[in-house]
Design an enzyme around this catalytic site. Structure first.
Site, short mmCIF file in Angstrom:
data_model
loop_
_atom_site.label_atom_id
_atom_site.label_comp_id
_atom_site.label_asym_id
_atom_site.label_seq_id
_atom_site.Cartn_x
_atom_site.Cartn_y
_atom_site.Cartn_z
NE ARG A 99 -2.05 -141.90 73.51
CZ ARG A 99 -1.89 -142.52 74.68
NH1 ARG A 99 -2.86 -143.27 75.16
NH2 ARG A 99 -0.78 -142.36 75.37
CE LYS A 117 0.63 -135.63 77.00
NZ LYS A 117 0.41 -137.08 77.15
CB ALA A 131 -31.37 -84.53 72.38
#
Ligand code: UD1
Ligand code: CA
Length: 461
Positions: A18, A25, A426
């Protein structure tokens, strides 16, 4: 009790039709672990030695999944019924004599106290078998307990029961304690003359009684604990019940859950007191969260150690990482495996880290990738900094020593080392090591042409 042995058999050979799944399972996950782990752990906590897992369908996969556990395996080649399943464990228990706890691989919610009660009752009664039962509003589908007072006469399956027997609301949970080797002797004499043509384990009880032995039944307080999982609907129901238990334990332990129904915490997770957990948070695996933390909505933490007074902001994902105390992470930060924040760190929005040690007090506040890197203390990583760690074949390391200031939009082409107290301008692409106390800058000189736009616009007209 102590003088006698206690062993466990966990039945897990059934197909689980199922579930409609390729996965056996008992390997379907329930709150972070395959459901078969729960009975195996219950047996271990009760001190069962050995624990024998009866496998059949997908047996190899189940074995692999439990390879590192103290479990013996028995194979039931054909699923001929629960009685046949237990009999398959006989060779594995050939030398065992004592009480045998029978658990099912698909019944994960039993509490240890309940099993302990069953064991105590079985021993104090000196029973040959004791079955754990429950009183059900709707007993449909279960085996019914036939009693005469405290005497158990037997168990009759739904399909074999008379109309009158079907009105009985005391059901068989499928959990028992037997005495070995007695139970195996009886099992080997069982037939399968019943509605399902199966060897019923339940028939053992009537046989024992016919032999003049004592058979007992203990009614459990909360039938929900005996819930078996046959479908994914029941898997979700069990997961919800288990989460409720876990969440209650944390709340009673001093953790605030803003919305417990929307908080997903795995079984093994630890959380310190006065930590506040907002909705949508998932704490998975072997995770430990410290005290006084705030975990904002939709944060996922898997296999991490998080120190005290840490704030994990909305939408962050942390995997396999350590976060030192007093750190701030996120929103939307991604700490990948091997990240270590030493403490007092800030890792801001859209920052990704991987295999990175970030020293005490260091910060990367925005839009950065730090991978295969080692940062000292008090390093400031400007917005948009990237460690270029991968040359297409190998990964290389970036080392940034204490007190370095990295300007925004910098790339470190690894392997590269920046000495302490240096400053990187930067927009630099750093390809060579920088000694301590230096300024490193790599920009093409800026060109400015005054009036250029105006002249261009005039031309267009
Ligand atoms: C069984 C009981 C029933 C009880 C119910 C509780 C019997 C005859 N009936 O019924 O009284 O109310 O459990 O849930 O025992 N398994 C094997 N090999 C097999 C058959 C089963 O390993 O050949 C395992 C299954 O994987 C499962 C467990 O045994 O873990 C129970 O089997 P299942 O078919 O679910 O039993 P029920 O028919 O529900
Ligand atoms: Ca069955």
């Amino acid at each position: 009790m102590d003088a006698k042995g206690l062993a466990a058999v966990v039945l897990a050979a059934g197909k689980g039709t199922r579930m409609k799944s390729a996965l056996p399972k008992v390997l379907h996950e329930l709150n972070g672990q395959p459901m078969v782990q729960y009975p195996v752990q219950q047996a271990a906590r009760l001190g069962c030695q050995p624990t024998v897992l009866v496998v059949g369908h997908g047996g190899e996969e189940v074995r692999k999944c439990l390879a590192d556990q103290k479990v013996d395996f028995a194979v039931q080649e054909q699923q001929l019924g629960t009685g046949h399943a237990l009999l398959s464990a006989r060779p594995a228990l050939a030398d065992f004599s004592g009480s045998l706890l029978l658990l099912c691989g698909d019944v994960p919610l039993l509490r240890q106290e309940t099993l302990q009660q069953l064991l105590d009752y079985h021993c104090s009664e000196g029973a040959a078998a004791t079955v754990l039962t429950a009183t059900m509003g709707d007993p449909f589908g279960y085996g019914r307990i036939l009693r005469d007072g405290s005497e158990v006469l037997g168990i009759v399956e739904e399909k074999d029961a008379t109309d009158e027997q079907r009105t009985i609301r005391e059901i068989n949970t499928g959990i028992y304690i037997f005495e070995a080797p007695l139970v195996f002797e009886i099992l080997s004499g069982l037939g399968c003359n019943n509605a399902q043509g199966e060897y019923y384990l339940t028939d053992v009880l009537a046989r024992l009684r016919a032999d003049g032995r004592k058979v007992r039944a203990l009614v459990m307080d909360d039938p929900a604990e005996a819930m078996g999982i046959n479908s994914r609907v029941q898997l979700a129901e069990a997961a919800t019940l288990m989460r409720q238990r876990i969440n209650e334990r944390h709340m009673l332990g001093g953790v605030t859950l803003v919305d417990p129904a929307a908080t997903y915490i795995d079984e093994q997770v630890e959380v310190g007191t006065d930590t506040i957990i907002h909705p949508g948070v998932c704490l998975w695996g072997a995770t430990r969260i410290g005290q006084d933390c705030v975990i904002e909505p939709q944060v996922t933490v898997e296999n991490c150690q998080v120190g005290d007074q840490v704030r994990l902001k909305t939408g962050s994902v942390l995997e396999g990482s350590q976060v030192g105390a007093h750190s701030d992470v996120g929103p939307m930060a991604h700490l990948r495996p091997g990240t270590v924040l030493a403490g007092h760190n800030k890792v801001g929005n859209f920052v990704e880290t991987k295999k990175a040690y970030i020293g005490e007090g260091s910060k990367a506040s925005h839009l950065t990738y730090i991978g295969d890197a080692e940062l000292g203390a008090r390093v400031n990583i400007g917005c948009g900094t990237i460690t270029c760690n991968y040359d297409g074949i190998n990964k290389h390391k970036t080392i940034i020593e204490d007190d370095v200031f990295v300007g925004s939009d910098t790339q470190f082409v690894a392997p590269v080392r920046i000495g302490r107290n240096s400053l990187v301008g930067a927009g630099s692409t750093i390809t060579k090591d920088v000694p301590a106390d230096s300024l490193a800058l790599s920009r093409s000189p800026q060109k400015t042409i005054e009036g250029w736009v105006l002249r261009k616009q005039k031309k267009k007209k």
